[in-house]
Design a protein around this motif. Structure first.
Motif, PDB file in Angstrom:
ATOM      1  N   SER A 162      57.171  14.616-100.855  1.00  0.00           N
ATOM      2  CA  SER A 162      57.490  14.771 -99.443  1.00  0.00           C
ATOM      3  C   SER A 162      58.118  16.155 -99.314  1.00  0.00           C
ATOM      4  CB  SER A 162      58.473  13.671 -99.020  1.00  0.00           C
ATOM      5  OG  SER A 162      58.911  13.873 -97.708  1.00  0.00           O
TER       6      SER A 162
ATOM      7  N   ASP B 189      59.703  18.304 -97.760  1.00  0.00           N
ATOM      8  CA  ASP B 189      60.671  18.593 -96.696  1.00  0.00           C
ATOM      9  C   ASP B 189      62.066  18.706 -97.314  1.00  0.00           C
ATOM     10  OD1 ASP B 189      61.095  16.031 -97.556  1.00  0.00           O
ATOM     11  OD2 ASP B 189      61.072  15.093 -95.577  1.00  0.00           O
ATOM     12  N   TYR B 190      62.095  18.967 -98.622  1.00  0.00           N
ATOM     13  CA  TYR B 190      63.344  18.822 -99.360  1.00  0.00           C
ATOM     14  C   TYR B 190      63.638  20.051-100.223  1.00  0.00           C
ATOM     15  CZ  TYR B 190      66.726  15.081-100.355  1.00  0.00           C
ATOM     16  OH  TYR B 190      67.854  14.291-100.397  1.00  0.00           O
TER      17      TYR B 190
ATOM     18  N   GLU C 222      61.209  20.403-103.051  1.00  0.00           N
ATOM     19  CA  GLU C 222      59.827  20.673-102.644  1.00  0.00           C
ATOM     20  C   GLU C 222      59.827  21.023-101.177  1.00  0.00           C
ATOM     21  OE1 GLU C 222      59.863  17.638-104.623  1.00  0.00           O
ATOM     22  OE2 GLU C 222      61.061  16.606-103.137  1.00  0.00           O
TER      23      GLU C 222
ATOM     24  N   PHE D 219      58.191  10.435 -97.118  1.00  0.00           N
ATOM     25  CA  PHE D 219      58.878   9.887 -98.286  1.00  0.00           C
ATOM     26  C   PHE D 219      58.677   8.379 -98.400  1.00  0.00           C
ATOM     27  CE2 PHE D 219      62.592   8.303-100.600  1.00  0.00           C
ATOM     28  CZ  PHE D 219      62.502   9.081-101.752  1.00  0.00           C
TER      29      PHE D 219
ATOM     30  N   ALA E  52      59.734  13.723-106.115  1.00  0.00           N
ATOM     31  CA  ALA E  52      60.203  13.978-104.747  1.00  0.00           C
ATOM     32  C   ALA E  52      61.717  13.800-104.666  1.00  0.00           C
ATOM     33  CB  ALA E  52      59.501  13.038-103.772  1.00  0.00           C
ATOM     34  N   GLY E  53      62.404  14.242-105.705  1.00  0.00           N
ATOM     35  CA  GLY E  53      63.861  14.065-105.721  1.00  0.00           C
ATOM     36  C   GLY E  53      64.212  12.599-105.623  1.00  0.00           C
ATOM     37  N   MET E  54      63.344  11.747-106.184  1.00  0.00           N
ATOM     38  CA  MET E  54      63.531  10.309-106.000  1.00  0.00           C
ATOM     39  C   MET E  54      64.567   9.718-106.956  1.00  0.00           C
ATOM     40  SD  MET E  54      60.733   7.275-105.836  1.00  0.00           S
ATOM     41  CE  MET E  54      60.148   7.527-104.168  1.00  0.00           C
ATOM     42  N   THR E  55      65.499   8.972-106.380  1.00  0.00           N
ATOM     43  CA  THR E  55      66.554   8.338-107.158  1.00  0.00           C
ATOM     44  C   THR E  55      66.033   7.032-107.756  1.00  0.00           C
ATOM     45  OG1 THR E  55      68.085   9.255-105.548  1.00  0.00           O
ATOM     46  CG2 THR E  55      68.970   7.562-107.025  1.00  0.00           C
TER      47      THR E  55
ATOM     48  N   ARG F  58      63.994  -0.012-106.583  1.00  0.00           N
ATOM     49  CA  ARG F  58      62.706   0.654-106.835  1.00  0.00           C
ATOM     50  C   ARG F  58      62.185   0.327-108.223  1.00  0.00           C
ATOM     51  NH1 ARG F  58      64.801   6.296-104.291  1.00  0.00           N
ATOM     52  NH2 ARG F  58      64.379   5.820-102.099  1.00  0.00           N
TER      53      ARG F  58
ATOM     54  N   GLN G 104      66.740  10.048 -93.784  1.00  0.00           N
ATOM     55  CA  GLN G 104      65.310   9.931 -94.049  1.00  0.00           C
ATOM     56  C   GLN G 104      64.943   8.469 -94.266  1.00  0.00           C
ATOM     57  OE1 GLN G 104      63.537  12.214 -97.353  1.00  0.00           O
ATOM     58  NE2 GLN G 104      61.809  12.484 -95.963  1.00  0.00           N
TER      59      GLN G 104
ATOM     60  N   ALA H 125      64.830   6.397 -97.705  1.00  0.00           N
ATOM     61  CA  ALA H 125      65.591   7.115 -98.728  1.00  0.00           C
ATOM     62  C   ALA H 125      66.929   6.410 -98.963  1.00  0.00           C
ATOM     63  CB  ALA H 125      65.816   8.558 -98.295  1.00  0.00           C
ATOM     64  N   VAL H 126      67.585   6.731-100.078  1.00  0.00           N
ATOM     65  CA  VAL H 126      68.862   6.081-100.392  1.00  0.00           C
ATOM     66  C   VAL H 126      69.908   6.386 -99.312  1.00  0.00           C
ATOM     67  CG1 VAL H 126      68.507   6.009-102.895  1.00  0.00           C
ATOM     68  CG2 VAL H 126      69.652   7.974-101.895  1.00  0.00           C
ATOM     69  N   GLN H 127      69.732   7.514 -98.640  1.00  0.00           N
ATOM     70  CA  GLN H 127      70.685   7.882 -97.583  1.00  0.00           C
ATOM     71  C   GLN H 127      70.655   6.881 -96.431  1.00  0.00           C
ATOM     72  OE1 GLN H 127      68.565   9.972 -99.073  1.00  0.00           O
ATOM     73  NE2 GLN H 127      69.740  11.692 -99.854  1.00  0.00           N
TER      74      GLN H 127
ATOM     75  N   GLU I 246      70.993  15.327 -99.888  1.00  0.00           N
ATOM     76  CA  GLU I 246      71.648  15.766-101.114  1.00  0.00           C
ATOM     77  C   GLU I 246      72.095  17.228-100.984  1.00  0.00           C
ATOM     78  OE1 GLU I 246      68.548  13.610-102.548  1.00  0.00           O
ATOM     79  OE2 GLU I 246      69.623  12.571-104.163  1.00  0.00           O
TER      80      GLU I 246
HETATM   81  N1  ARG Z   1      67.202  10.978-103.451  1.00  0.00           N
HETATM   82  C1  ARG Z   1      66.896  10.306-102.237  1.00  0.00           C
HETATM   83  C2  ARG Z   1      66.085   9.050-102.517  1.00  0.00           C
HETATM   84  O1  ARG Z   1      65.575   8.892-103.585  1.00  0.00           O
HETATM   85  C3  ARG Z   1      66.188  11.167-101.235  1.00  0.00           C
HETATM   86  C4  ARG Z   1      64.972  11.855-101.712  1.00  0.00           C
HETATM   87  C5  ARG Z   1      64.205  12.504-100.592  1.00  0.00           C
HETATM   88  N2  ARG Z   1      63.158  13.306-101.089  1.00  0.00           N
HETATM   89  C6  ARG Z   1      62.308  14.052-100.341  1.00  0.00           C
HETATM   90  N3  ARG Z   1      61.415  14.776-100.955  1.00  0.00           N
HETATM   91  N4  ARG Z   1      62.425  14.070 -99.048  1.00  0.00           N
HETATM   92  O2  ARG Z   1      65.949   8.188-101.713  1.00  0.00           O
END
Ligand code: ARG
Length: 272
Positions: free
Chosen positions: A51, A53-54, A58, A95, A112-115, A120, A161, A164-166, A203
């Motif tokens: 995604s 936008d991060y 990325e 995302f 994608a910066g995925m936690t 998950r 988002q 997302a974890v947020q 983040e």
């Molecule tokens: N780390 C957070 C999650 O895993 C947000 C990741 C959002 N990444 C992105 N590419 N928009 O939920």
């Protein structure tokens, strides 16, 4: 005589048909058993879902007039592809659609910066963590004096988002605020600038990247109750060989400090 012959012919046809269907079945089974890596190598490409936008993970950047997806997740993905000896194809999506795309086979892995959350992990496999960051809150510069603590976010509109974890974090810690989930972080930032939301949770490196590009935005002093959250690559359950190969690549990049350099470079080039 005629009758016997036609009986024979029919039974022969039936035998052939059964043999055919049996071999088709076993071939089907075989192709399930074929390793993910073999099938990627056969295709000559691996498909990453992200995604974009991060920043600096990325993001879209115009390079010589051409819209390009860059960032340190992309650089890691390139290394993964290189180590497998195949080309990298990038698919940019929302995302919250990434894990479904993995499930359907539309993409081979997610970076994608995925936690790697417990939830998950029930549905996908994760690589080792390659980067960690803390969560923070971006606000409009003009609100700097007014929004300093979680308390100050009461009854405010909080952008997160979707998926997302947020989003979860906001629901837990800001239950008296109005939570506004959107598909893309770039739209959250736009909503913040146009006052449709009052704060956005992302983040820290991402917050910094957007704030650097927007003089009207700033990092707030609000402290969310979180620990550092890691990012990992996700693959479909069952693709153990692929996780293994990705982990080897990541270990190499961590060991020789390439990841640090990739993050630094991506930070320098971060714009959206
Ligand atoms: N780390 C957070 C999650 O895993 C947000 C990741 C959002 N990444 C992105 N590419 N928009 O939920």
């Amino acid at each position: 005589m005629k009758n016997i012959n036609s009986k024979k012919i029919i039974s022969m046809i039936v035998t052939i048909l059964i043999a055919f269907s049996l071999s088709a079945c076993s071939q089907g089974k075989q192709s399930v058993a074929v390793s993910k890596i073999d099938s990627i190598k056969e295709k000559g490409k691996i498909v990453i879902g992200t995604s974009a936008d991060y920043p600096p993970y990325e993001f879209h950047k115009s390079i010589q007039g051409k819209d390009t997806i860059v960032g340190f997740d992309i650089e890691i993905a390139k290394e993964v592809a290189k180590d497998l000896g195949v080309k990298l194809e990038i698919k940019d999506m929302k995302f919250d659609g990434l894990l479904a795309a993995l499930e359907t086979g539309n993409i081979d892995f997610v970076a994608a910066g995925m936690t790697p959350t417990e939830d998950r992990k029930k549905n996908v496999n994760f690589s080792k963590i390659y980067y960690t960051a803390i969560q923070c809150v971006v606000i409009r510069t003009e609100d700097e004096g007014r929004i300093k603590s979680l308390e100050d976010l009461k009854n405010k509109k909080i952008g997160v988002q979707k998926g997302a974890v947020q989003e979860q974090l906001a629901k837990e810690q800001l239950s008296t605020s109005e939570i506004k989930p959107l598909g893309k972080v770039s739209d959250l930032i736009l909503s913040l600038n146009t006052k449709k939301v009052d704060a956005v949770i992302v983040e820290l490196p991402v917050a910094k990247a957007y704030v650097n590009q927007n003089s009207s935005l700033t990092l707030s002093k609000v402290q969310l109750k979180t620990k550092e959250e890691g990012s990992a690559v996700a693959v479909k359950k069952g693709n153990e060989d692929l996780v293994g190969s990705i982990n080897t690549t990541i270990t190499k990049l961590i060991k020789d400090k390439t990841i640090d350099k990739l993050v630094e470079d991506a930070n320098k080039g971060a714009e959206y």
